[in-house]
Structure formats: C-alpha cells, structure tokens
Design a protein around this motif. Structure first.
Motif, short mmCIF file in Angstrom:
data_model
loop_
_atom_site.label_atom_id
_atom_site.label_comp_id
_atom_site.label_asym_id
_atom_site.label_seq_id
_atom_site.Cartn_x
_atom_site.Cartn_y
_atom_site.Cartn_z
N LEU A 1 -3.52 10.87 1.57
CA LEU A 1 -3.69 9.40 1.49
C LEU A 1 -3.27 8.71 2.77
CD1 LEU A 1 -2.49 8.69 -2.18
CD2 LEU A 1 -4.79 9.20 -1.34
N PHE B 1 -9.75 4.44 -2.39
CA PHE B 1 -9.50 5.31 -1.22
C PHE B 1 -10.44 6.51 -1.23
CE2 PHE B 1 -7.46 8.64 1.21
CZ PHE B 1 -6.95 7.97 2.32
N ASN C 1 -13.06 7.69 1.61
CA ASN C 1 -12.62 8.80 2.46
C ASN C 1 -12.91 10.19 1.92
OD1 ASN C 1 -11.02 7.20 4.59
ND2 ASN C 1 -10.12 6.46 2.68
N TYR D 1 -6.54 1.77 -6.92
CA TYR D 1 -6.28 1.98 -5.50
C TYR D 1 -6.75 3.37 -5.07
CZ TYR D 1 -3.99 3.17 -1.19
OH TYR D 1 -3.77 3.61 0.11
N LYS E 1 0.74 4.39 -2.70
CA LYS E 1 0.64 5.80 -2.29
C LYS E 1 1.78 6.62 -2.87
CE LYS E 1 -1.85 4.92 2.04
NZ LYS E 1 -1.80 4.98 3.53
N GLU F 1 0.83 -1.20 0.00
CA GLU F 1 0.00 0.00 0.00
C GLU F 1 0.87 1.25 0.00
OE1 GLU F 1 -3.95 1.82 2.27
OE2 GLU F 1 -2.98 0.00 3.03
#
Length: 282
Positions: free
Chosen positions: A275, A214, A218, A210, A190, A186
């Motif tokens: 992130l 996210f 969020n 990805y 990022k 992960e």
C-alpha cells in the motif's frame, strides 16, 4: 470517512519504558511492515534512535509486492540508513542475515570492549515497532524457540522482556506502539487495512472502500481476479462494495463483508500487495 486514531494508555507507558532503557542498548532494531514501510514507521522511534546504531527491518516481506520491497530497501539506504533488510520472520527467512547485520552495526563498540580485555561482550538490542508488525516472531527466530507471545492481532505483547538470542545477543521485546495523532489520515487507513489497529476501533467499510480504491488504481488485475468484476469503473467504489457484499453471499451485511475483505487482503487472498509505493513518495 471517519478519522482513525488509537493510542491507549499502555502505548504511552511502553514509550516511556523504551526511553528509559535506551541508555542500556547498543542497537535499535526498528521493525516495519513491508506492505507499508513508510506508514508503519513511528516518527517517535526515528527520533529516539538518533544516537544509537539503527537497523530497519521490513518484516512480512512474503505479504508485500516484491518489486516495491526492493525499492523500499534502496530508498532507505539512499536516505543514509546503513543497515536495512527485508525478511519473512514467519517462515524463518533471512534471520541469519539479520544476526550478521546486528553484529556489523555494533562491531565498533564490540571491538573497543574487547580491546579492554573482554573476550565475548554481550550485544544488547531493543526491538521496536508498531503493533502486529511481527516483532515477537522475529525475536523467537533470533532466540531459536518460542519465548515471545505472538499473534495475528495488535496488542499481544504487553510487557518488556530481555531475551537471550544467538550470537551472544540480548534483545528486549517491547509492546507495539503507535503515535498519538496521524497527521495524514491515509496512514491510519493503511495501518487499519494491514491489521496494526484493532478492528473494533475503526469502521471496516471506510477502510474497505479505501483499499478497493487503491487496488482499482494500482492492482487492477489482482482485483479483477478476486472479484470477477471486469469493469471496475462502471460504478462508484461504495457501490462496488455493496455489489461484492451480495456477490459473496452476505446479502446486505456490507459491514461484515468489509471486514471479510480486509481479512482476505491480510491473508494473501488478493495476492502480494504493498500500500506504500516509493513512486508515491519521490
């Protein structure tokens, strides 16, 4: 999703050069990306800086979620880091405060040197961090002119150079260095999303998926505004990427659109987004 790794030979060379130069410096300025303050911390730098005064600079704060950035400053302070600052070097924000922190971090050593008769001792600092975190921009602001090469892609700085900065400070510019293996993939995603890894190294669609995942969780409002898709959960994230590829006029070229999506994220087209969240690490 494919694993992401990027550790070319020049990074290992830069790491060894930093190790060799540490004895000469008074303070380590560790620059991290404010969007990913934890994921962009090279564990090697933390280890190397243990016996030196140590500043943590959360750069690119103008791109990050301001609420999260404040939380990260508090987070690092609570871990025992005495000198932590968030700034936006591109727009010359908080640079004078950074100079003040450098002087505070080295005040004890400066006082000892002055007690021996030196009138204005030079402070030597080394600026370290991952690729494309804005080290060279910070150095140019400290120096007051464009002496360090800057760019919006990783790998611009190739050599190490001593630069004379404000406040009788000398700063060593260094190439960005990652670490040989990301234990958590992960972190790799990022870093790739934020531009710390060359786009040619990874599959853009994997990183775009990805990022979309996210954002769906969020930053739902920002993603809805950008995509104009009201029900983001009506389909899987890969299907959403395919839909957006067509919607934005790229037909079936989802690889190209995936890269466009990452570029727009990096250029604030989706808003100020972090992130790394403190709440995810408590």
């Amino acid at each position: 999703m494919a694993n992401i790794q990027w550790y070319p030979g020049h990074m290992n060379k830069a790491k060894n050069q930093i190790i060799d130069i540490l004895e000469l410096v008074d303070v380590v300025i560790e620059v991290v990306d404010a969007r990913i303050p934890l994921s962009s911390r090279n564990p090697l730098i933390e280890k190397l800086a243990q016996k030196k005064q140590h500043l943590i600079v959360l750069n690119k704060a103008d791109l990050a979620d301001p609420v999260e950035t404040k939380r990260w400053v508090t987070y690092f302070s609570n871990l025992g880091h005495e000198f932590v600052i968030a700034l936006d070097a591109k727009h010359n924000s908080q640079i004078e405060q950074l100079v003040t922190l450098i002087k505070q971090a080295t005040a004890a050593k400066t006082k000892k040197i002055m007690a021996k008769g030196a009138l204005s001792p030079t402070i030597r600092a080394v600026c370290v961090g991952i690729p494309n975190c804005g080290k060279s921009t910070i150095l140019n602001r400290l120096v007051g002119k464009n002496v360090a090469v800057v760019g919006d892609r990783p790998g611009v700085t190739k050599n190490q150079n001593w630069l004379k900065a404000k406040g009788n400070i000398q700063v060593l510019d260094t190439p960005g260095i990652l670490w040989p293996k990301f234990d958590d993939q992960e972190v790799g995603y990022k870093l790739a999303a934020c531009g710390a890894i060359k786009d040619s190294i990874f599959h853009a669609d994997d990183v775009a998926i990805y990022l979309l995942d996210f954002l769906k969780t969020n930053y739902t409002r920002q993603l809805r505004e950008f995509t104009r898709v009201t029900d983001l959960d009506a389909q899987s994230t890969p299907e959403l990427l395919l839909q957006l590829t067509k919607q934005f006029g790229y037909r079936d070229d989802y690889d190209r659109f995936a890269l466009i999506l990452l570029q727009r994220f990096r250029k604030l087209k989706l808003g100020r987004i972090s992130l790394d969240w403190v709440a995810h690490n408590d």
